[in-house]
Every structure is written in C-alpha cells, then in structure tokens.
Design an enzyme around this catalytic site. Sequence first.
Site, PDB file in Angstrom:
ATOM      1  N   LYS A  34       0.841  -1.201   0.000  1.00  0.00           N
ATOM      2  CA  LYS A  34       0.000   0.000   0.000  1.00  0.00           C
ATOM      3  C   LYS A  34       0.879   1.255   0.000  1.00  0.00           C
ATOM      4  O   LYS A  34       2.090   1.168   0.208  1.00  0.00           O
ATOM      5  CB  LYS A  34      -0.910  -0.021   1.228  1.00  0.00           C
ATOM      6  CG  LYS A  34      -0.165  -0.038   2.546  1.00  0.00           C
ATOM      7  CD  LYS A  34      -1.104  -0.214   3.731  1.00  0.00           C
ATOM      8  CE  LYS A  34      -0.303  -0.344   5.011  1.00  0.00           C
ATOM      9  NZ  LYS A  34      -0.996   0.157   6.172  1.00  0.00           N
ATOM     10  N   ARG A 130      -9.885  -0.248  15.366  1.00  0.00           N
ATOM     11  CA  ARG A 130      -9.976   0.513  14.117  1.00  0.00           C
ATOM     12  C   ARG A 130     -11.051  -0.160  13.268  1.00  0.00           C
ATOM     13  O   ARG A 130     -12.219  -0.029  13.564  1.00  0.00           O
ATOM     14  CB  ARG A 130      -8.596   0.464  13.453  1.00  0.00           C
ATOM     15  CG  ARG A 130      -8.082   1.746  12.919  1.00  0.00           C
ATOM     16  CD  ARG A 130      -6.606   1.662  12.552  1.00  0.00           C
ATOM     17  NE  ARG A 130      -6.220   0.506  11.745  1.00  0.00           N
ATOM     18  CZ  ARG A 130      -5.015   0.346  11.195  1.00  0.00           C
ATOM     19  NH1 ARG A 130      -4.094   1.256  11.347  1.00  0.00           N
ATOM     20  NH2 ARG A 130      -4.728  -0.729  10.486  1.00  0.00           N
ATOM     21  N   TYR A 259      17.143  30.431   6.367  1.00  0.00           N
ATOM     22  CA  TYR A 259      16.086  31.266   6.968  1.00  0.00           C
ATOM     23  C   TYR A 259      16.278  31.399   8.477  1.00  0.00           C
ATOM     24  O   TYR A 259      16.598  30.409   9.153  1.00  0.00           O
ATOM     25  CB  TYR A 259      14.713  30.630   6.746  1.00  0.00           C
ATOM     26  CG  TYR A 259      14.155  30.787   5.346  1.00  0.00           C
ATOM     27  CD1 TYR A 259      13.909  32.046   4.810  1.00  0.00           C
ATOM     28  CD2 TYR A 259      13.851  29.662   4.583  1.00  0.00           C
ATOM     29  CE1 TYR A 259      13.373  32.177   3.529  1.00  0.00           C
ATOM     30  CE2 TYR A 259      13.313  29.787   3.302  1.00  0.00           C
ATOM     31  CZ  TYR A 259      13.085  31.049   2.784  1.00  0.00           C
ATOM     32  OH  TYR A 259      12.554  31.174   1.532  1.00  0.00           O
ATOM     33  N   MET A 307      12.115  24.826   1.725  1.00  0.00           N
ATOM     34  CA  MET A 307      11.266  23.990   0.865  1.00  0.00           C
ATOM     35  C   MET A 307      12.092  23.229  -0.182  1.00  0.00           C
ATOM     36  O   MET A 307      11.842  22.053  -0.449  1.00  0.00           O
ATOM     37  CB  MET A 307      10.214  24.869   0.175  1.00  0.00           C
ATOM     38  CG  MET A 307       9.168  24.081  -0.582  1.00  0.00           C
ATOM     39  SD  MET A 307       7.987  25.113  -1.450  1.00  0.00           S
ATOM     40  CE  MET A 307       7.044  25.818  -0.138  1.00  0.00           C
TER      41      MET A 307
HETATM   42  C1  LIG Z   1      -4.033  -4.461   8.371  1.00  0.00           C
HETATM   43  C2  LIG Z   1      -2.555  -4.355   8.169  1.00  0.00           C
HETATM   44  N1  LIG Z   1      -1.823  -5.469   8.093  1.00  0.00           N
HETATM   45  C3  LIG Z   1      -0.492  -5.442   7.913  1.00  0.00           C
HETATM   46  C4  LIG Z   1       0.179  -4.232   7.798  1.00  0.00           C
HETATM   47  C5  LIG Z   1       1.681  -4.231   7.616  1.00  0.00           C
HETATM   48  O1  LIG Z   1       2.311  -3.703   8.745  1.00  0.00           O
HETATM   49  P1  LIG Z   1       3.889  -3.566   8.824  1.00  0.00           P
HETATM   50  O2  LIG Z   1       4.257  -2.547   7.805  1.00  0.00           O
HETATM   51  O3  LIG Z   1       4.124  -3.085  10.214  1.00  0.00           O
HETATM   52  O4  LIG Z   1       4.457  -4.896   8.549  1.00  0.00           O
HETATM   53  C6  LIG Z   1      -0.537  -3.044   7.867  1.00  0.00           C
HETATM   54  C7  LIG Z   1       0.166  -1.765   7.772  1.00  0.00           C
HETATM   55  O5  LIG Z   1      -0.020  -0.830   8.462  1.00  0.00           O
HETATM   56  C8  LIG Z   1      -1.949  -3.105   8.061  1.00  0.00           C
HETATM   57  O6  LIG Z   1      -2.676  -1.987   8.130  1.00  0.00           O
END
Ligand SMILES: Cc1ncc(COP(=O)(O)O)c(C=O)c1O
Length: 367
Positions: A34, A130, A259, A307
């Site tokens: 992700k 969550r 700055y 920046m």
């Molecule tokens: C539901 C879930 N599983 C697994 C992971 C992977 O976590 P990590 O990057 O700590 O291995 C994440 C990442 O935040 C997550 O949200």
Amino acid sequence: MLRALARVDLSAIERNCAELARVAAPAALCAVVKADGYGHGAAQAARAAQAGGATWLAVATADEAAELRAAGIGGPLLVMGALTEAELSLALRARADVVAWREASVAALAARPDAEGAGVHVKLDTGMGRLGTRDADEATRAADAVAAAPGLRLAGLMTHFATADDDPAFAREQLARFLPWADAVRARHGGDPLLHAANSAATLGIPESRLGMVRCGIAIYGMDPFGADPAAHGLAPALELRSYLAEVKPIAPGESAGYGRRFVADAPTWIGTVPVGYADGVRRALSGDCDVLVAGRRVPVVGTISMDNLTVDLGPDPPDRGAEVVLIGARGGERVLAEEWARRLGTIGYEITCGISGRVPREHAGA
Ligand SMILES: Cc1ncc(COP(=O)(O)O)c(C=O)c1O
C-alpha cells in the site's frame, strides 16, 4: 546528475521477502505494498516481493489494487481498507479479496452481480480499535453470511495487532482473543480460510502469531519495525535518497546560512547547498539535527531546512561542487538509515519513506 533521486534496490526487496518467507514458513507471506509500496513504488515492489516468495499482496485502497492489476501484477490480492460502494466496484473489478465484518455488508456484497466469486476476509477487532468488529458473535454472523452466499468465498479470518512492535504481551492477548473465534468459525464451515494476524513486528517477534499467513510491510523494504537496525533481522534497506552539492562556498565567523539565521558560523568553514528540502520529504524538523554523507563522510545539516534547499557544514576541506550527497543510504562504511531520521523526528520509519514526495523521481534497479 539528478537534483534528487530515490533509488530503490529491488533485489533488496526480493532478498528481504525471501528471508521473511523463510522465517514465516510454513505460513505464507503477504507483501503489503500500500501507499505506493511505502514510497518505494507499488508495482515494482510487488513484482520483487513475488520473486522473493510472497504469494499474496495487500493494499489499503481499491485504487491501489487497480493500479497493481493495470501494471500486470497477478496473484492473490487483498484490499485491507474500508471501501465505499464505488471503491468496492473497483476492488472487485481488480479481482481483489475484500474485508468485511458486518452481516449487512456481506448481504449487500452477496447481492452484487460483480461480486460473483469474490473472496472475503472477516475481521475481528481484538484490540486495534480501528476496522473490524469487537463483537465475536457479530463477526461469526458475518462469516456465516459469507459461507451461505453461493457467490462468495470465505477466504480468510483476520485481525491486526496494535502493539507488536512495543508491547508483545498485549499482542499475545489479542492473539488469545482471535484464535478461539477463528478456530470456532473454521470448525463451523470447514473449508480452509486463511488465518492471518501478524504484521512485520509480529512475524519477527511473536512466532506463534504467524498462523496461515503473515502480512509484512515495513520489513520487506528493509526497515526495522522496532526502529532499530534492520540488519539484526537479516534485512537490508531498499531505498537510497540522494542529491548533490549545488553550491559550495566559504563562510566567515558571524555569517549565517538559511532562513532565520539559525546557523551562524563561529569559525571559518565551507557551506554546501543541497537542492532538496521539505517539499521533497526532508522534514523541516530535521533542521540542525541530521547528517548527510558527502564523499562517504558524515557532515551535519546546519541552518533551517527550506522547501527546496538545505545547507550542510562541509568543514575546512570541502569536496567540489557537484559531489554526491547521500541523505538516506550508505557510503564508505558510513550509513544513514530512515530509522535514524525517525528517531530524531520522534516518528517511525514508515513515515519517512512514505513522506518522500512525488517530486523525487524513483529509479528502480536490480530487478
Ligand atoms: C491491516 C494491516 N496489516 C499489515 C500491515 C503491515 O504492517 P507492517 O508494515 O508493520 O508490517 C498493515 C500496515 O499498516 C496493516 O494496516
């Protein structure tokens, strides 16, 4: 010479995955790609992870799933995040598995023609607070509804740890809540839904949490989920951030750089200007509190990070203009880890690589 470059060593991701797959076996390895692969490039990271033995991929959003498929990435894919109706359509079109925990949302999913054959992972919230339901009976009803829907597959039962990196005892309590529920659901429905709970920290630190599959993100990129040295776990950082010395100039006592004149020389020295700044992800809070590697030598960032530029104190014997500057990476026996920035900033390595902005081109090597 590029102004700024994030160079990603895909062979490092591949080797990290091979190591994690070895550690986790017989559990399967799901590579979490992700957020553009934690800033490393999602499709490239996914391919490298698969080459290293990851048999599953996971993302947070439907767009991310679609992007992987558009790049030609195959194999089992899980969208872990919450989905709006429109996002659900996109996720299903990407042939991704989705997460559910409410009977009503499973019923709505089952009624959709485009959900035919979809895999569903039912999520019990055992303490993360969550997504998922804290109510084991509600989660069981959701699993029952999936199993009863002819078009859906009960593909997984999952939870997520809140403290695997810093309070393994609480993570073990979460596991103790998850396992009886998951075993009971499995006994009710037969089949073989994958049980998965472990993130990187749990994979490395809590062996009994590995179950049928581990979901590793941070560790596949060679960062340490515990914020220390990834080498201790046989992991190598995949990302290097570099730039160059765009200007080198002498500075006399009483003269300043940056700055706010937060750096005033107290002795003659040479200042180097590196044309990257907080718009590239080099956070302003690192002003006066971080080092870079110039010609394999650690030199301090001095003055306020702006920046588009930052300044470093090169000392009395400066390299030439144009010399390479490594902001994250290793040279000549010295190294600056993302974990070092994180420690100085009071944050985590995740935020460092995710924070390297889109203005910094990524170069992928070692595929
Ligand atoms: C539901 C879930 N599983 C697994 C992971 C992977 O976590 P990590 O990057 O700590 O291995 C994440 C990442 O935040 C997550 O949200």
